[in-house]
Design a protein around this motif. Sequence first.
Motif, PDB file in Angstrom:
ATOM      1  N   THR A 209      16.929  41.875  30.487  1.00 16.43           N
ATOM      2  CA  THR A 209      18.346  41.402  31.093  1.00 16.43           C
ATOM      3  C   THR A 209      18.130  40.928  32.470  1.00 16.43           C
ATOM      4  O   THR A 209      17.255  41.373  33.370  1.00 16.43           O
ATOM      5  CB  THR A 209      19.011  42.567  31.342  1.00 16.43           C
ATOM      6  OG1 THR A 209      19.320  43.152  29.872  1.00 16.43           O
ATOM      7  CG2 THR A 209      20.470  42.202  31.732  1.00 16.43           C
ATOM      8  N   LEU A 210      18.619  39.689  32.665  1.00 21.19           N
ATOM      9  CA  LEU A 210      18.536  38.793  33.961  1.00 21.19           C
ATOM     10  C   LEU A 210      19.915  39.236  34.648  1.00 21.19           C
ATOM     11  O   LEU A 210      21.034  39.102  34.248  1.00 21.19           O
ATOM     12  CB  LEU A 210      18.367  37.485  33.793  1.00 21.19           C
ATOM     13  CG  LEU A 210      18.356  36.663  34.985  1.00 21.19           C
ATOM     14  CD1 LEU A 210      16.801  36.877  35.771  1.00 21.19           C
ATOM     15  CD2 LEU A 210      18.078  35.302  34.803  1.00 21.19           C
ATOM     16  N   SER A 211      19.735  39.905  35.891  1.00 17.02           N
ATOM     17  CA  SER A 211      20.789  39.928  36.974  1.00 17.02           C
ATOM     18  C   SER A 211      20.680  38.896  37.940  1.00 17.02           C
ATOM     19  O   SER A 211      19.617  38.679  38.369  1.00 17.02           O
ATOM     20  CB  SER A 211      20.937  41.241  37.383  1.00 17.02           C
ATOM     21  OG  SER A 211      20.865  42.188  36.556  1.00 17.02           O
ATOM     22  N   VAL A 212      21.634  38.115  38.317  1.00 19.13           N
ATOM     23  CA  VAL A 212      21.609  37.145  39.203  1.00 19.13           C
ATOM     24  C   VAL A 212      22.667  37.590  40.462  1.00 19.13           C
ATOM     25  O   VAL A 212      23.834  37.841  40.215  1.00 19.13           O
ATOM     26  CB  VAL A 212      22.145  35.827  38.817  1.00 19.13           C
ATOM     27  CG1 VAL A 212      22.151  34.600  39.905  1.00 19.13           C
ATOM     28  CG2 VAL A 212      21.103  35.364  37.474  1.00 19.13           C
ATOM     29  N   SER A 213      22.185  37.565  41.774  1.00 20.07           N
ATOM     30  CA  SER A 213      22.856  37.870  42.746  1.00 20.07           C
ATOM     31  C   SER A 213      23.743  36.752  43.154  1.00 20.07           C
ATOM     32  O   SER A 213      23.097  35.820  43.854  1.00 20.07           O
ATOM     33  CB  SER A 213      21.838  38.366  43.616  1.00 20.07           C
ATOM     34  OG  SER A 213      21.159  39.732  43.689  1.00 20.07           O
ATOM     35  N   SER A 253      23.911  39.046  33.949  1.00 15.96           N
ATOM     36  CA  SER A 253      24.797  39.833  34.701  1.00 15.96           C
ATOM     37  C   SER A 253      24.910  39.193  35.994  1.00 15.96           C
ATOM     38  O   SER A 253      23.908  39.042  36.710  1.00 15.96           O
ATOM     39  CB  SER A 253      24.272  41.199  34.581  1.00 15.96           C
ATOM     40  OG  SER A 253      24.962  41.982  35.431  1.00 15.96           O
ATOM     41  N   PHE A 254      26.033  38.855  36.785  1.00 17.54           N
ATOM     42  CA  PHE A 254      26.134  38.303  37.934  1.00 17.54           C
ATOM     43  C   PHE A 254      26.454  39.513  38.804  1.00 17.54           C
ATOM     44  O   PHE A 254      27.368  40.411  38.561  1.00 17.54           O
ATOM     45  CB  PHE A 254      27.083  37.252  37.888  1.00 17.54           C
ATOM     46  CG  PHE A 254      26.529  35.966  37.424  1.00 17.54           C
ATOM     47  CD1 PHE A 254      25.888  35.153  37.989  1.00 17.54           C
ATOM     48  CD2 PHE A 254      27.107  35.632  36.164  1.00 17.54           C
ATOM     49  CE1 PHE A 254      25.314  33.910  37.467  1.00 17.54           C
ATOM     50  CE2 PHE A 254      26.784  34.357  35.529  1.00 17.54           C
ATOM     51  CZ  PHE A 254      25.555  33.460  36.284  1.00 17.54           C
ATOM     52  N   GLU A 255      25.667  39.741  40.016  1.00 21.40           N
ATOM     53  CA  GLU A 255      26.127  40.608  41.047  1.00 21.40           C
ATOM     54  C   GLU A 255      26.752  40.098  42.130  1.00 21.40           C
ATOM     55  O   GLU A 255      26.737  38.740  42.588  1.00 21.40           O
ATOM     56  CB  GLU A 255      24.731  41.249  41.439  1.00 21.40           C
ATOM     57  CG  GLU A 255      24.067  42.132  40.268  1.00 21.40           C
ATOM     58  CD  GLU A 255      22.487  42.442  40.754  1.00 21.40           C
ATOM     59  OE1 GLU A 255      21.958  41.195  40.746  1.00 21.40           O
ATOM     60  OE2 GLU A 255      22.091  43.339  41.044  1.00 21.40           O
ATOM     61  N   TYR A 256      27.979  40.908  42.373  1.00 22.29           N
ATOM     62  CA  TYR A 256      28.755  40.024  43.475  1.00 22.29           C
ATOM     63  C   TYR A 256      29.094  41.099  44.390  1.00 22.29           C
ATOM     64  O   TYR A 256      29.776  42.294  43.998  1.00 22.29           O
ATOM     65  CB  TYR A 256      30.183  39.687  42.830  1.00 22.29           C
ATOM     66  CG  TYR A 256      30.959  39.072  43.647  1.00 22.29           C
ATOM     67  CD1 TYR A 256      30.816  37.301  43.546  1.00 22.29           C
ATOM     68  CD2 TYR A 256      31.576  39.204  44.625  1.00 22.29           C
ATOM     69  CE1 TYR A 256      31.723  36.585  44.225  1.00 22.29           C
ATOM     70  CE2 TYR A 256      32.738  38.495  45.315  1.00 22.29           C
ATOM     71  CZ  TYR A 256      32.376  37.277  45.380  1.00 22.29           C
ATOM     72  OH  TYR A 256      33.400  36.412  46.103  1.00 22.29           O
ATOM     73  N   ALA A 257      28.516  41.586  45.602  1.00 22.34           N
ATOM     74  CA  ALA A 257      28.513  42.397  46.519  1.00 22.34           C
ATOM     75  C   ALA A 257      29.935  41.955  47.398  1.00 22.34           C
ATOM     76  O   ALA A 257      29.889  41.173  48.018  1.00 22.34           O
ATOM     77  CB  ALA A 257      27.572  42.555  47.455  1.00 22.34           C
ATOM     78  N   VAL A 283      30.227  40.447  35.284  1.00 24.97           N
ATOM     79  CA  VAL A 283      30.317  40.530  36.436  1.00 24.97           C
ATOM     80  C   VAL A 283      29.927  41.989  37.154  1.00 24.97           C
ATOM     81  O   VAL A 283      30.890  42.836  36.525  1.00 24.97           O
ATOM     82  CB  VAL A 283      31.425  39.758  37.317  1.00 24.97           C
ATOM     83  CG1 VAL A 283      31.290  40.172  38.990  1.00 24.97           C
ATOM     84  CG2 VAL A 283      31.316  38.190  37.125  1.00 24.97           C
ATOM     85  N   ASN A 284      29.247  42.141  37.850  1.00 23.07           N
ATOM     86  CA  ASN A 284      28.824  43.615  38.237  1.00 23.07           C
ATOM     87  C   ASN A 284      29.297  43.596  39.781  1.00 23.07           C
ATOM     88  O   ASN A 284      28.743  42.886  40.582  1.00 23.07           O
ATOM     89  CB  ASN A 284      27.324  43.910  38.266  1.00 23.07           C
ATOM     90  CG  ASN A 284      27.034  45.288  37.915  1.00 23.07           C
ATOM     91  OD1 ASN A 284      26.579  46.055  38.761  1.00 23.07           O
ATOM     92  ND2 ASN A 284      27.673  45.834  36.795  1.00 23.07           N
TER      93      ASN A 284
END
Length: 348
Positions: A209-213, A253-257, A283-284
């Motif tokens: 799985t690719l997660s992108v910040s 999966s896009f990471e969004y802090a 979106v995470n």
Amino acid sequence: MKENIKNFTLDELKKQLENMSEKTFRAEQIFKWVHQENVSSFEEMTNIAKELREKLDQKYTLNNFKIIKKLVSSDGTKKYLFDLLDGNIIESVLMEYKYGFSICVSSQIGCKMGCKFCASTGIPFIRSLEAGEIVEQILAVQREENVKISNIVFMGIGEPLDNYDNVVKAINIINNPKGLNIGTRHISISTSGVVPNIYRLANEKIQCTLSVSLHSSNNEKRSEMMPVNKVYPIEKLLEACREYIRITNKRISFEYALAKDNNDNLKDAKELVMLLKGMLCHVNLIPINKIENGKYIKSTNDNIIKFRDYLNKNGIVATVRRELGTDIQAACGQLRRTTVENSLIKNN
Ligand code: SAH
């Protein structure tokens, strides 16, 4: 100098044995001792002739890390400070979920990316980890806890796509049925957006799985948070992500802090929907963890929920990541590179 035997894929180990005029099936036996039996010495490889064990010991090392410190969070999350046996320290985190144990591994000693909200940025970059040092984080935790880890996330210290070859090699080793046998579907790589290597990864045909910040849908804001955006702006990043999805057929999966008064209002949510609409993605949302001297602070719970609900109502699947290990500085963005001396001072 002795070479770390954990740096070899099974095929490479076979070649090593061939070069020693040994039968290649020995490579499988040795690979199993290293990755399944998780031994601490060549001596323990009892189905290998003593002579060969001695030869192996002269040529290779198992490089088993020393645990300098183990911190246990009130939620059960554990953080390990490993001595890499060269004076450097890295951190790994073990989390227990309903489905099993998940480990967050580091890929570099320090990080070059310079994200303003991340503690791994605070100290200069030293070097990338070798494949064997990535694998050893899993083995060391399994030895210590006597558990079987089922999931791996490359979300510790470092930028995995800035250590591309070693990360891909480590995945190959971890995935081998004669070794740890962890399926690539149970492995996630998180990147700050090193665009050329997203294309390369897409073509590896590994099902991780690719997660992108992402953290912002606006170039100005994202460049301020993440300098990498000045080199690979959002349009280029999203183009690469679309290509990744097209080639692998896998959801990104896009990471969004979420940081208060920075990227957490409804206008940001609207922009994000526009950007991601129609993409095979998730979106995470991560409530940002404040770091020492960091200017970003956590959004309010109310804003986090509103942001999530807005995305979900507008066709973007979004969830809020559970915060684990904040009390032991083991949560997202809280891992740092330290030195042995440093950590002993801090922890005494
Ligand atoms: N270099 C990689 C992987 C390491 S960080 C990357 O950038 O993706 C893993 C995740 O934690 C990334 O999404 C990162 O942006 C996020 N993160 C970093 N610092 C954080 C902080 N202070 N609070 C919340 N998330 C953070």
